[in-house]
Scaffold this active site. Sequence first.
Site, PDB file in Angstrom:
ATOM      1  N   PRO A 295     -29.832  73.388  46.706  1.00 28.63           N
ATOM      2  CA  PRO A 295     -29.079  73.939  47.839  1.00 28.63           C
ATOM      3  C   PRO A 295     -27.717  74.523  47.479  1.00 28.63           C
ATOM      4  CG  PRO A 295     -28.983  71.544  47.852  1.00 28.63           C
ATOM      5  CD  PRO A 295     -29.943  71.917  46.764  1.00 28.63           C
ATOM      6  N   LYS A 299     -29.788  79.200  49.511  1.00 31.22           N
ATOM      7  CA  LYS A 299     -30.775  80.273  49.465  1.00 31.22           C
ATOM      8  C   LYS A 299     -32.136  79.945  50.057  1.00 31.22           C
ATOM      9  CE  LYS A 299     -28.096  83.206  47.552  1.00 31.22           C
ATOM     10  NZ  LYS A 299     -27.553  84.238  48.432  1.00 31.22           N
ATOM     11  N   TYR A 387     -24.385  85.774  46.395  1.00 28.73           N
ATOM     12  CA  TYR A 387     -24.195  84.840  47.505  1.00 28.73           C
ATOM     13  C   TYR A 387     -24.506  85.499  48.847  1.00 28.73           C
ATOM     14  CZ  TYR A 387     -22.325  80.685  49.779  1.00 28.73           C
ATOM     15  OH  TYR A 387     -22.202  79.524  50.515  1.00 28.73           O
TER      16      TYR A 387
END
Length: 397
Positions: A295, A299, A387
């Site tokens: 985690p 994603k 990100y």
Amino acid sequence: MAERHVKVGIVGAGPAGLLLSHLLHLAGISSIVIEARSRAHIEGRIRAGVLEQGTVDVLRETGVGTRMDAEGLLHHGTILKFAGEARRIDFQDLVGKSVMVYGQHEVVKDLVAARLAAGGEIVFEVADTRIEGIEGSEPKIHYTHEGRARTIACDFVAGCDGFHGISRAAIPADVLRVYERVYPFGWLGILARTPPASEELIYARHDRGFALLSMRSPEISRLYLQCPPDEDVALWPDERIWEELQVRLAGGEGWRLEEGEIVQKGVTAMRSFVAEPMRHGRLFLAGDAAHIVPPTGAKGMNLAVGDVQVLARALEIYYASGRERALEAYSDTCLRRIWAVQRFSWWMTQMLHTFDDASAFDRRRQLAELDYVTTSRAAMTTLAENYVGLPLDRGPQ
């Protein structure tokens, strides 16, 4: 035995299965979703909720983003803390995109409401589910519901039932290749009734272990601590949790968490997992049924959303033209992005967590990497573009 026919049978009413059904509906393609759990269960289970720009866009474009835009928290950057310092990565400045903090269970609620409002069928609390005939022209999904045996005959099956579901097991063992890494730590996660101490997520590397400050709303904080993967939650009374969070998240003059009532706590083990191929015959795997990421990079749900966008488009092309090229390319198209995201999630994980076997050299190298990532514009851009979400390749058109 009651038997029905639809074009696509979907196993699993998580974000992947529900969004796929929604996208197919918009394209005029019939589907049924079956789910082992109750509606209350899937709408109530708390999961991570950082949505990439592409995920936000598809929810908006398909009419299920209204509540997300009203209640979600838009983040234009994130903060890395290490060696007593806090350094910000500015997504907007670097790549011109943002992320949205909005709980996965809230996305599920929005998708369930949209499907039911459109007359879509979601069958909850099914049992004894099995899939057969995926190598033929009309696979079938068998299950029981309210004590009766039922069957869905369909053109295609979408296995969206998660890591522990039955869909992946329907692919012959001699066909499936599995790649896995299990990490030597887990996350102790809490939900607390206290305003977040930061407007953006804070990822903290500390000698005592990683910590993360996240949030669910302006009043509810979501926080995590690195711990052993099999840690007993009973070893972590509230006082110890807050003490450890204060230490690991410290950084910056006078900065301190506001403590509050902890309403939920639990330990999550961490792994990386990929199953290849994601298609066999007329069965397609999507989301956690095919892959798991740690985690750290936020994603999991975003990968699932990418999978079903590729699959929905391939099915739309097939039903409009009879062309199967996009369906045949589904697995390869998805896996290119999945492995890129696996790399990013692994990189974030190794950069921010402490490892029991790390040498003094490893620890100094880790700090040097964090220093570089937060001072080089090129390095910050690499983090930011991953990100907020890599571009989605939808495959052959």
